[in-house]
Design a protein around this motif. Structure first.
Motif, short mmCIF file in Angstrom:
data_model
loop_
_atom_site.label_atom_id
_atom_site.label_comp_id
_atom_site.label_asym_id
_atom_site.label_seq_id
_atom_site.Cartn_x
_atom_site.Cartn_y
_atom_site.Cartn_z
N MET A 184 0.93 -1.09 -0.06
CA MET A 184 0.39 0.06 0.34
C MET A 184 0.68 0.74 0.20
SD MET A 184 -2.64 1.81 2.76
CE MET A 184 -4.30 -0.07 2.60
N SER A 185 0.43 2.40 -1.12
CA SER A 185 1.64 3.33 -0.95
C SER A 185 0.32 4.57 -0.18
CB SER A 185 1.55 3.83 -2.51
OG SER A 185 1.65 5.00 -2.22
N SER A 186 0.72 5.06 0.76
CA SER A 186 0.14 5.75 1.77
C SER A 186 0.32 7.68 1.73
CB SER A 186 -0.25 5.72 2.70
OG SER A 186 -1.07 6.47 4.21
N PRO A 187 -0.32 7.98 1.10
CA PRO A 187 0.28 9.51 0.57
C PRO A 187 0.71 10.51 2.05
CG PRO A 187 -2.27 9.65 0.42
CD PRO A 187 -2.02 8.05 0.53
N ASP A 188 1.31 11.35 1.14
CA ASP A 188 1.48 12.57 2.56
C ASP A 188 0.68 13.28 2.38
OD1 ASP A 188 2.58 14.64 4.56
OD2 ASP A 188 4.81 14.60 3.70
N PHE A 189 -0.05 13.17 2.92
CA PHE A 189 -1.84 14.44 3.22
C PHE A 189 -1.53 15.99 3.13
CE2 PHE A 189 -3.61 10.45 4.33
CZ PHE A 189 -4.63 10.03 3.04
N GLU A 190 0.00 15.89 3.97
CA GLU A 190 0.09 17.31 4.42
C GLU A 190 0.62 18.43 3.42
OE1 GLU A 190 -1.02 19.79 6.88
OE2 GLU A 190 -2.21 17.71 7.32
N ILE B 287 -2.55 7.72 -8.06
CA ILE B 287 -1.78 6.79 -7.99
C ILE B 287 -3.20 5.77 -7.03
CG2 ILE B 287 0.19 8.56 -7.16
CD1 ILE B 287 -0.89 9.38 -4.17
N GLU B 288 -1.94 4.81 -7.43
CA GLU B 288 -2.84 3.81 -6.73
C GLU B 288 -2.18 3.23 -5.22
OE1 GLU B 288 -4.83 -1.06 -8.13
OE2 GLU B 288 -2.57 -0.54 -8.89
N LEU C 130 -11.37 8.49 -15.56
CA LEU C 130 -11.79 7.53 -16.83
C LEU C 130 -10.44 5.90 -16.97
CD1 LEU C 130 -13.48 6.10 -18.72
CD2 LEU C 130 -12.60 7.72 -19.49
N LEU C 131 -9.54 6.63 -16.79
CA LEU C 131 -8.47 5.96 -16.85
C LEU C 131 -7.78 4.63 -16.35
CD1 LEU C 131 -5.82 6.17 -19.22
CD2 LEU C 131 -4.65 7.11 -17.13
N ALA C 132 -8.31 5.18 -14.63
CA ALA C 132 -7.80 4.12 -13.73
C ALA C 132 -9.35 3.20 -14.38
CB ALA C 132 -8.82 4.76 -11.79
N TRP C 133 -10.82 3.49 -14.48
CA TRP C 133 -11.52 2.46 -14.81
C TRP C 133 -11.29 1.65 -15.67
CZ3 TRP C 133 -15.49 6.27 -15.52
CH2 TRP C 133 -16.35 7.05 -14.20
N GLU C 134 -10.48 2.11 -17.05
CA GLU C 134 -9.88 1.53 -18.24
C GLU C 134 -8.88 0.31 -17.77
OE1 GLU C 134 -11.66 1.34 -20.53
OE2 GLU C 134 -13.58 2.62 -20.66
#
Length: 227
Positions: free
Chosen positions: A1-7, A17-18, A33-37
């Motif tokens: 899992m890639s967790s973003p730095d929300f700050e 990002i996935e 749309l690209l993620a869906w495809e």
């Protein structure tokens, strides 16, 4: 899992990002749309049911004005679709659902939106009729939670759903407990979805700090529900 730095999050039209398998985060909603495809190309389980929870309908069909662009859309592979999205002409922040209808990616749609500016709700009826797609409009979280989706489900969420004020960079956010209660109410869909796409939508989801706070509240809760 890639967790973003929300700050550290900031407006970024190219962000996609996935976070973990089946959960994508973006800023500009056009990348949904690209993620869906991308998921569709791997899973080969389309067409999908789509739940779109957003302040806005995002139902603009920019392809309606160009036969050449429509042909390009239908025949596009993932690389070509990404290039089309980058151009920001026919697939934009408010016009990414209609292309999914035109490509046969979705078969039925459920909308939970607050936009009320005199424009059309959802996708134009003639487009839905042409492609045999149904759409249902929900006026409450409880109605959305009760929606029956027989096809594999995509849950598409924009964080500006939780901003009552739609002035640019103007925030009148739901209280944290209201946001979490909404997620709890639709938790069956969050857990069931084969794919969840989340748009931050800096500018529409309040001030930059509002947007970061919403992301830090919503994203971990969704990931927790799906873990």
């Amino acid at each position: 899992m890639s967790s973003p730095d929300f700050e550290a999050l900031a407006k970024d039209d190219s962000l996609l990002i996935e976070l973990t398998h089946g959960v994508w985060l973006m800023d500009n909603h056009k990348w949904a749309l690209l993620a869906w495809e991308r998921h569709r190309a791997q899973a080969k389980d389309s067409p999908y049911a789509l739940i779109h929870a957003d302040f806005h309908w995002d139902g603009v069909d920019d392809f309606a004005c160009s036969e050449e662009a429509r042909q390009q859309l239908v025949g596009a592979d993932l690389t070509q679709l990404e290039a089309m999205t980058l151009v920001d002409e026919f697939i934009r922040y408010d016009s990414f659902i209609a292309p999914a209808v035109r490509r046969g990616t979705v078969s039925d749609m459920h909308f939970f939106c607050f936009q009320d500016d005199g424009g059309d709700e959802g996708i134009a009826g003639d487009v839905c009729a042409q492609f045999g797609v149904s759409q249902t409009f929900h006026s409450s979280a409880e109605s959305l939670a009760a929606a029956i989706t027989a096809r594999p489900l995509i849950l598409d969420l924009c964080l500006d759903l939780f901003n009552r004020s739609q002035g640019w960079e103007d925030g009148d956010l739901w209280a944290d407990d209201e946001v979490l209660q909404f997620l709890d109410t639709i938790s069956r869909h969050i857990k069931k979805a084969v794919l969840v796409t989340i748009s931050i939508s800096f500018g529409y989801s309040g001030t930059a700090e509002d947007s970061r706070r919403l992301a830090a509240l919503v994203v971990p809760r969704i990931l927790e529900m799906r873990s």
